[in-house]
Design an enzyme around this catalytic site. Structure first.
Site, short mmCIF file in Angstrom:
data_model
loop_
_atom_site.label_atom_id
_atom_site.label_comp_id
_atom_site.label_asym_id
_atom_site.label_seq_id
_atom_site.Cartn_x
_atom_site.Cartn_y
_atom_site.Cartn_z
N VAL A 205 -41.49 20.78 -38.05
CA VAL A 205 -40.44 19.83 -38.44
C VAL A 205 -40.78 19.26 -39.81
O VAL A 205 -41.87 18.71 -39.99
CB VAL A 205 -40.37 18.64 -37.42
CG1 VAL A 205 -39.32 17.63 -37.86
CG2 VAL A 205 -40.10 19.13 -36.00
N HIS A 206 -39.90 19.44 -40.78
CA HIS A 206 -40.16 18.79 -42.07
C HIS A 206 -38.92 18.49 -42.90
O HIS A 206 -39.01 17.86 -43.94
CB HIS A 206 -41.12 19.64 -42.91
CG HIS A 206 -40.50 20.86 -43.51
ND1 HIS A 206 -40.25 21.99 -42.78
CD2 HIS A 206 -40.05 21.12 -44.75
CE1 HIS A 206 -39.69 22.90 -43.55
NE2 HIS A 206 -39.55 22.40 -44.76
#
Ligand code: UDP
Length: 348
Positions: A205-206
């Site tokens: 997740v980014h």
């Protein structure tokens, strides 16, 4: 001699540039100068990729990381221009969709140096994504547009960009093929984490849309917690997400959180997982390359063929569209070779 300046700065670009640099090394009559903007600077987000993937050390390191988008891109623009004036390359190579991509493309175009864009033509059709702005603008100043997919070629045609467009396949597939065996031999990440192949899900997740506000990050982590109720969820934590979780008070306690890993450990994690949950562009495809189904933690994806072929689904959609079938778009692992042959054909 054909002289290239390669502009890179962020993790996904190191992976793509590695494939191209290997192809450059196989040819006489072509030389490459590496320019690292410094956009990603942590050792496990940058140096480890140069070491593991054998990328030539940067000839120029600008040390420009952090700051707001405009500020970062502007500082890069000036600094890259100075390097290009000094190096006088025949071509500037840029990759993907980061601020380093746009700054490199714009600096070169303003100096009348032709730009080659690797991974051209991808679109999310979401102009709130900084990456989408970077892609569209870069494509429109590029002289060579190397597309990984047929959809990318069509996206460009729809915007009136037809000259210099080539569907060459995906350099990230080249990278996977190069590293997979080496990773199986050298990485002991599963043992270190006490995991068994087939016993965990892998998540990354980014994206800003998932980290920038508390509600979005909560929703993504709640999704991963539901998966974690069944099996361990390994989350190599991007620095931006780590900071956002602290800032928004989001607990990651239900997940197996680890520091970002190098490419070989990542390859092993992909190899051994049950499925992938990600908002990364690259990891969506790598899931397919490793034969794993993927849930994309976004409202849209640029890699539409993964959805059409039943390998990927948006998390907003309950099921996969079709039974899984092979995808031909990404080529045979020779995308980098095709790009270098094409550039050599184009000449100075
Ligand atoms: N990656 C990695 N270690 C990690 C997370 C990702 O080596 O801890 C690799 C991943 O396998 C892929 C690339 O980094 O090759 C993707 O980068 P990222 O997700 O940061 O960017 P995106 O593809 O979304 O542009």
């Amino acid at each position: 001699m054909l002289n290239l300046v390669t502009v890179i700065g962020a993790r996904p670009q190191f992976v793509k540039a590695a494939a191209i640099s290997r192809a450059v090394a196989r040819h006489d009559g072509i030389g490459e100068v590496m320019l690292h903007t410094g956009q990603h600077f942590d050792a496990n987000m940058s140096d480890i990729f140069f070491e593991e993937l054998g990328i030539p050390a940067p000839d120029h390191h600008l040390g420009i990381g952090g700051g707001r988008h405009g500020e970062m891109t502007g500082r890069m623009l000036g600094a890259i221009e100075a390097v290009l004036i000094e190096e006088k390359p025949d071509w500037v190579l840029v990759y993907g969709d980061t601020n380093s991509t746009l700054a490199g493309a714009l600096a070169a175009a303003k100096l009348h140096i032709p730009v080659a864009h690797v991974e051209a033509g991808l679109r999310s059709f979401n102009r709130r994504m900084p990456e989408e702005i970077n892609r569209v603008l870069t494509d429109h100043v590029s002289a060579r547009l190397y597309c990984p997919t047929a959809a990318a070629v069509k996206n460009l045609a729809d915007e009136g960009v037809r000259d210099g467009v080539f569907h060459v396949g995906d350099v990230m597939y080249d990278a996977v093929l190069d590293a997979r065996e080496r990773a199986r031999e050298s990485s002991d990440i599963l043992r270190r984490l006490g995991l068994k192949a087939g016993g965990y899900s892998l998540a990354t997740v980014h994206r800003a849309e998932n980290t920038d506000d508390a509600a979005s990050l909560h929703a993504v982590i709640a999704h991963l917690e539901r998966v974690a109720a069944e099996r361990a969820v390994v989350l190599p934590l991007h620095p931006r997400t780590a900071q956002a979780a602290r800032q928004h008070g989001v607990s990651l306690a239900a997940l197996t959180v680890i520091d970002p890993v190098g490419y070989l450990d990542m390859s092993c994690l992909l190899d051994g997982c049950v499925d992938v949950h990600t908002d990364s562009g690259g990891v969506q495809k790598e899931a397919y390359f490793h034969g794993k189904p993927c849930v994309t933690l976004r409202g849209e994806t640029e890699w539409v063929e993964t959805v059409e072929a039943g390998w990927n689904r948006l998390w907003t959609v309950p099921g996969y569209k079709t039974p899984r079938r092979p995808i031909s778009d990404y080529g045979k692992g020779d995308a980098a070779e095709l790009i270098i042959a094409n550039l050599l054909g184009a000449g100075a």
